[in-house]
Design an enzyme around this catalytic site. Structure first.
Site, PDB file in Angstrom:
ATOM      1  CB  SER A 132      -4.881   2.415   3.401  1.00 34.71           C
ATOM      2  OG  SER A 132      -3.949   1.825   2.522  1.00 34.71           O
ATOM      3  CE  LYS A 174      -4.421   1.616  -1.219  1.00 31.94           C
ATOM      4  NZ  LYS A 174      -3.896   0.573  -0.336  1.00 31.94           N
ATOM      5  CB  SER A 213      -0.940   0.012   1.209  1.00 33.67           C
ATOM      6  OG  SER A 213      -2.031  -0.851   1.009  1.00 33.67           O
TER       7      SER A 213
END
Length: 285
Positions: A135, A78, A75
């Site tokens: 997230s 991102k 993640s």
């Protein structure tokens, strides 16, 4: 003849002694000139696959461990999705009030997520908050599709932006960092740190958006052993392939640092090692 031999012998001894002195001098000069970096003096090895610590104002790398080997980034990738949206907002190609109609593909994206209904429209600002604070993978996919038209097209744009930002060892296949069967996003710790550096410097208001993130991890002060004074967040990440990772930023006085810990074996380890990096950086900076 014996005089000549003796003279040659003495000359050889003198030359040898001179060379020996010169060699010692060269070695002494070399030892004096080799820099002893801050990392060598004050940092022990981080308990993770890779790590960096850098000054957010200058981009100076204060500590690097295995910083140029690409790893699955989960993640933390991102941050690139955030960067591209914030750049589009800044350039007025899109607006916070624009509404995104969520596709079936975006709505069905698994992992960390918020409730999105395929076919319904959501303001970009709401989706960004879901991405930056929660997230949310489905929000990231929806944003990527809105900016580029499709997941694959957005991945191409992510790679172009990485090249533009001189992130030399990064490769992206989607907006989320999930392994969807088509490979997964990979970055080096150095590239992750520099991406965070660009986020903070190109979009300084970002910190205002990410303060709440510190309330979702183990460095928010709930555990005094792991808390970091002045922490503002940035991004956690973990998958089976990536292990546990954390990109953090913290500010004390006029100084702001960015740390990256990648591939820790335990959830808590990434936060413990982040604390160590930050404390040493502030103490020695």
């Amino acid at each position: 003849m014996r005089k000549i031999t003796w003279a040659l012998l003495m000359l050889t001894i003198l030359v040898g002694l001179t060379l020996l002195r010169d060699s010692d001098a060269v070695e002494a000069d070399w030892k004096f000139q080799v820099p002893i970096t801050l990392s060598e003096k004050t940092y022990e090895k981080v308990d993770a696959q890779a790590a960096v610590l850098l000054d957010s104002q200058t981009g100076e790398i204060m500590y690097a461990q295995n910083a140029d080997t690409p790893y699955p980034v989960a993640s933390m990738s991102k941050m690139m999705t955030e960067y591209m949206l914030l750049e589009a907002i800044k350039e007025e190609r899109v607006d916070w009030d624009d509404k995104i109609v969520v596709s079936e593909n975006a709505a069905a994206t698994g992992g960390a997520r918020v409730h999105l209904v395929a076919g319904d429209a959501y303001p970009i600002k709401d989706l960004y908050e879901a991405l930056a604070i929660g997230s949310a993978n489905n929000a990231a996919v929806a944003i990527g599709e809105y900016l580029a038209g499709s997941t694959s097209a957005f991945a191409e744009q992510m790679n172009l932006k990485a090249a533009e930002l001189n992130l030399r060892s990064s490769s992206f296949v989607n907006a989320t960092g999930l392994d969807t069967g088509n490979g997964q996003n990979e970055m080096t710790a150095r590239d992750v740190g520099m991406l965070a550096y660009h986020l903070l410097n190109d979009f300084p208001d970002l910190v205002k958006w990410t303060v709440e993130l510190s309330n979702t991890n183990l460095l928010d002060g709930k555990n005094a052993d792991w808390s970091v004074e002045g922490l503002d967040g940035l991004r956690t990440g973990d998958t089976n392939a990536a292990g546990y990772s954390f990109t953090a930023t913290a500010k004390r006085g006029d100084k702001r640092l960015i740390s990256v810990v990648m591939g820790a074996e335990e959830d808590a380890t990434r936060f413990i090692e982040t604390k160590k990096l930050m404390e040493r950086g502030f103490d020695n900076g």
